[in-house]
Scaffold this active site. Sequence first.
Site, PDB file in Angstrom:
ATOM      1  N   THR A 255      41.456   9.441 -28.136  1.00 17.92           N
ATOM      2  CA  THR A 255      42.191   8.726 -29.186  1.00 17.92           C
ATOM      3  C   THR A 255      41.799   7.257 -29.204  1.00 17.92           C
ATOM      4  O   THR A 255      41.617   6.655 -30.265  1.00 17.92           O
ATOM      5  CB  THR A 255      43.709   8.828 -28.920  1.00 17.92           C
ATOM      6  OG1 THR A 255      44.048  10.208 -28.827  1.00 17.92           O
ATOM      7  CG2 THR A 255      44.513   8.171 -30.017  1.00 17.92           C
ATOM      8  N   ILE A 282      49.158  12.751 -19.505  1.00 16.34           N
ATOM      9  CA  ILE A 282      49.760  13.183 -18.240  1.00 16.34           C
ATOM     10  C   ILE A 282      48.699  13.196 -17.146  1.00 16.34           C
ATOM     11  O   ILE A 282      49.021  13.157 -15.972  1.00 16.34           O
ATOM     12  CB  ILE A 282      50.429  14.578 -18.345  1.00 16.34           C
ATOM     13  CG1 ILE A 282      49.432  15.644 -18.807  1.00 16.34           C
ATOM     14  CG2 ILE A 282      51.643  14.524 -19.244  1.00 16.34           C
ATOM     15  CD1 ILE A 282      49.931  17.056 -18.582  1.00 16.34           C
ATOM     16  N   ASP A 283      47.412  13.256 -17.538  1.00 14.72           N
ATOM     17  CA  ASP A 283      46.347  13.320 -16.528  1.00 14.72           C
ATOM     18  C   ASP A 283      46.174  11.995 -15.780  1.00 14.72           C
ATOM     19  O   ASP A 283      45.543  11.956 -14.729  1.00 14.72           O
ATOM     20  CB  ASP A 283      45.000  13.680 -17.188  1.00 14.72           C
ATOM     21  CG  ASP A 283      44.939  15.126 -17.613  1.00 14.72           C
ATOM     22  OD1 ASP A 283      45.950  15.832 -17.433  1.00 14.72           O
ATOM     23  OD2 ASP A 283      43.896  15.552 -18.138  1.00 14.72           O
TER      24      ASP A 283
HETATM   25  N1  LIG Z   1      34.534   9.432 -29.070  1.00 11.67           N
HETATM   26  C1  LIG Z   1      35.444   9.569 -30.041  1.00 11.67           C
HETATM   27  N2  LIG Z   1      35.368   8.822 -31.164  1.00 11.67           N
HETATM   28  C2  LIG Z   1      36.280   8.946 -32.142  1.00 11.67           C
HETATM   29  N3  LIG Z   1      37.328   9.792 -32.090  1.00 11.67           N
HETATM   30  C3  LIG Z   1      37.461  10.563 -31.000  1.00 11.67           C
HETATM   31  C4  LIG Z   1      36.533  10.493 -29.916  1.00 11.67           C
HETATM   32  N4  LIG Z   1      36.921  11.377 -28.964  1.00 11.67           N
HETATM   33  C5  LIG Z   1      38.032  11.969 -29.443  1.00 11.67           C
HETATM   34  N5  LIG Z   1      38.363  11.487 -30.654  1.00 11.67           N
HETATM   35  C6  LIG Z   1      39.513  11.891 -31.471  1.00 11.67           C
HETATM   36  O1  LIG Z   1      40.717  11.456 -30.831  1.00 11.67           O
HETATM   37  C7  LIG Z   1      41.730  12.431 -30.991  1.00 11.67           C
HETATM   38  C8  LIG Z   1      42.301  12.792 -29.637  1.00 11.67           C
HETATM   39  O2  LIG Z   1      41.278  13.115 -28.701  1.00 11.67           O
HETATM   40  P1  LIG Z   1      41.521  14.134 -27.502  1.00 11.67           P
HETATM   41  O3  LIG Z   1      40.329  14.093 -26.627  1.00 11.67           O
HETATM   42  O4  LIG Z   1      41.916  15.455 -28.038  1.00 11.67           O
HETATM   43  O5  LIG Z   1      42.821  13.591 -26.787  1.00 11.67           O
HETATM   44  P2  LIG Z   1      43.094  12.304 -25.915  1.00 11.67           P
HETATM   45  O6  LIG Z   1      43.168  11.155 -26.826  1.00 11.67           O
HETATM   46  O7  LIG Z   1      44.395  12.589 -25.278  1.00 11.67           O
HETATM   47  O8  LIG Z   1      41.963  12.183 -24.940  1.00 11.67           O
HETATM   48  C9  LIG Z   1      41.110  13.615 -31.700  1.00 11.67           C
HETATM   49  O9  LIG Z   1      41.510  13.571 -33.045  1.00 11.67           O
HETATM   50  C10 LIG Z   1      39.613  13.391 -31.552  1.00 11.67           C
HETATM   51  O10 LIG Z   1      38.883  13.893 -32.641  1.00 11.67           O
HETATM   52  O1  LIG Z   2      45.834  22.984 -24.526  1.00 13.75           O
HETATM   53  P1  LIG Z   2      45.492  21.615 -24.956  1.00 13.75           P
HETATM   54  O2  LIG Z   2      46.425  21.052 -25.950  1.00 13.75           O
HETATM   55  O3  LIG Z   2      44.073  21.485 -25.349  1.00 13.75           O
HETATM   56  O4  LIG Z   2      45.725  20.676 -23.710  1.00 13.75           O
HETATM   57  C1  LIG Z   2      45.143  20.880 -22.464  1.00 13.75           C
HETATM   58  C2  LIG Z   2      44.789  19.555 -21.858  1.00 13.75           C
HETATM   59  O5  LIG Z   2      45.792  18.599 -22.034  1.00 13.75           O
HETATM   60  C3  LIG Z   2      45.883  17.749 -20.899  1.00 13.75           C
HETATM   61  O6  LIG Z   2      47.096  17.968 -20.271  1.00 13.75           O
HETATM   62  C4  LIG Z   2      45.843  16.314 -21.295  1.00 13.75           C
HETATM   63  O7  LIG Z   2      44.744  16.057 -22.070  1.00 13.75           O
HETATM   64  P2  LIG Z   2      44.729  14.869 -23.116  1.00 13.75           P
HETATM   65  O8  LIG Z   2      45.030  13.639 -22.326  1.00 13.75           O
HETATM   66  O9  LIG Z   2      43.361  14.911 -23.679  1.00 13.75           O
HETATM   67  O10 LIG Z   2      45.802  15.135 -24.111  1.00 13.75           O
HETATM   68  C5  LIG Z   2      44.737  18.223 -19.989  1.00 13.75           C
HETATM   69  O11 LIG Z   2      45.071  18.128 -18.633  1.00 13.75           O
HETATM   70  C6  LIG Z   2      44.548  19.623 -20.409  1.00 13.75           C
HETATM   71  O12 LIG Z   2      43.268  20.105 -20.105  1.00 13.75           O
END
Ligand SMILES: Nc1ncnc2c1ncn2[C@@H]1O[C@H](COP(=O)(O)OP(=O)(O)O)[C@@H](O)[C@H]1O
Ligand SMILES: O=P(O)(O)OC[C@H]1O[C@](O)(COP(=O)(O)O)[C@@H](O)[C@@H]1O
Length: 511
Positions: A255, A282-283
Amino acid sequence: MALMSTCVNSVGSIISQQQYLHTQRKNNSWLSFSYTKRKNSVIAKSKSINSEIDFSDPHWKQKFQEDFENRFNLPHFNDVFDDVKPIPTTFYLQKRSSQNGYVNDDDRALLKVIKYSSPASAGAECIDPDCSWVEQWVHRAGPRMQIYFEPEKVKAGIVTCGGLCPGLNDVIRQIVLTLEVYGVKNIIGIQYGYRGFFEESLPEIPLSRQVVQNINLAGGSLLGVSRGGANINEIVDSIQARSIDMLFILGGDGTHAGANAIHNECRKRKMKVSVVGVPKTIDNDILLMDKTFGFDTAVEEAQRAINSAYIEARSAYHGIGLVKLMGRSSGFIAMQASLASGQIDVCLIPEVPFKLGGSYGVLRHLEHLIQTKGSAVVCIAEGAGQDLLEKSNARDASGNAKLGDIGVHIQQQIRKHFKEIDVHADLKYIDPTYMIRACRANASDAILCTVLGQNAVHGAFAGYSGITVGICNSHYVYLPIPEVISSTRHVNPDSRMWHRCLTSTGQPDFL
Ligand SMILES: Nc1ncnc2c1ncn2[C@@H]1O[C@H](COP(=O)(O)OP(=O)(O)O)[C@@H](O)[C@H]1O
Ligand SMILES: O=P(O)(O)OC[C@H]1O[C@](O)(COP(=O)(O)O)[C@@H](O)[C@@H]1O
Ligand SMILES: [Mg+2]
């Protein structure tokens, strides 16, 4: 080595260290370096430049400045817009007549100071063999006396992305309440993460104190969350079309990568939009932060599963409890929950490889525990032991690796092993995965969410963009987004905390 009493400044004069540091702090520079005393002069060594620094060398000074001076600088409207003028704040503190309680843009919080007794204890922290001291300074968060938006003209948007996390509603609530205290009347929620910006079936939700009043009493997100769908150009088109001035983006590393790209695109289009992130996961895998909101609650919930596994294991003849917890590539939840519960015999995390079979493997150790204690409890993070599973290139909608199910694998291997050695074992497998993140924030997370939500609004009003809020070394701070997403935060297998966990579980090295 004791701290230096003198330093050589950029023009080569000897000054006291106190004087020297004072000047550097005032100039927002020298954010991370170590000192060493050689041949009657003081040399600083920078970890990232990986070379010695003589303060009297102008060439070096420039290099150092490029690398460090700007490292924790926050992007501000003043950097790009000539026509922005601050106005007195509309956010009033109890002590209206004094400056007390407001934060100055020059205020810094100490991110980290460690005085090492020896190079060995400095470890990877310093590259200098004589290293004794590392320090880093970052911007203090909080309300400023001058603001860069007229509140009654502001349209503010909030969006929650990624997976769920306890406390999302608390943060949404605090952002709305604080915006209203400033005098903002037009606040909207974007539904289901980034996709809410361009999916027509997802209208924006008007937000007010009345709407958010009780949302913190439930888990989840009032606005919904989603993965994938981050088309930056379309998102910025949508921000422009909706005339959003402030955007609060709650989410994890993915995000924040998106938030930074949105900030950059807004800058490119000369849009006066303040983009402020609030790290959620939460990670706990975000760099520099003491912890991210929701992590404490997840650990607390994880303990309940561990406690059940423990009771099941203790009550069964040769009982083995197995709990799989979240943690895609960082084992913080598993480590902390194991430490907190005190009921874990084996904790397995992604950062520490292990073997199941063989004389030193996990299965042999479980055999030993059954023989000596009569029962055993294993806690495994979902990202642990992926090398033991079939390789897969599967990705989720956001591009995160889809992991193989190590919990099920280890469950099967334990059953198989005890059958093969003809020893009775009663295995109970608990996978509380979504239960630990769908719940309401606990008290400590609720307070953290409150402060982070409020500070996010203060940061936007202060004219910053492309920043995120956090708690670092127990201080509330603002950080430039690229600094917190430059890599993923992992449990350091050489850290004191992991060693404490090993001391608590009593587990051997499984290699
Ligand atoms: N490198 C990136 N550049 C732009 N948007 C991204 C990138 N990586 C992830 N996103 C977008 O951010 C949002 C959340 O990413 P996600 O990896 O699922 O969760 P988190 O933010 O918890 O790591 C998604 O809509 C995803 O498409
Ligand atoms: O089933 P989902 O929604 O993909 O989430 C699983 C993932 O969410 C998490 O709890 C947290 O991930 P994000 O921080 O990307 O939301 C990871 O530990 C886990 O692998
Ligand atoms: Mg992530």
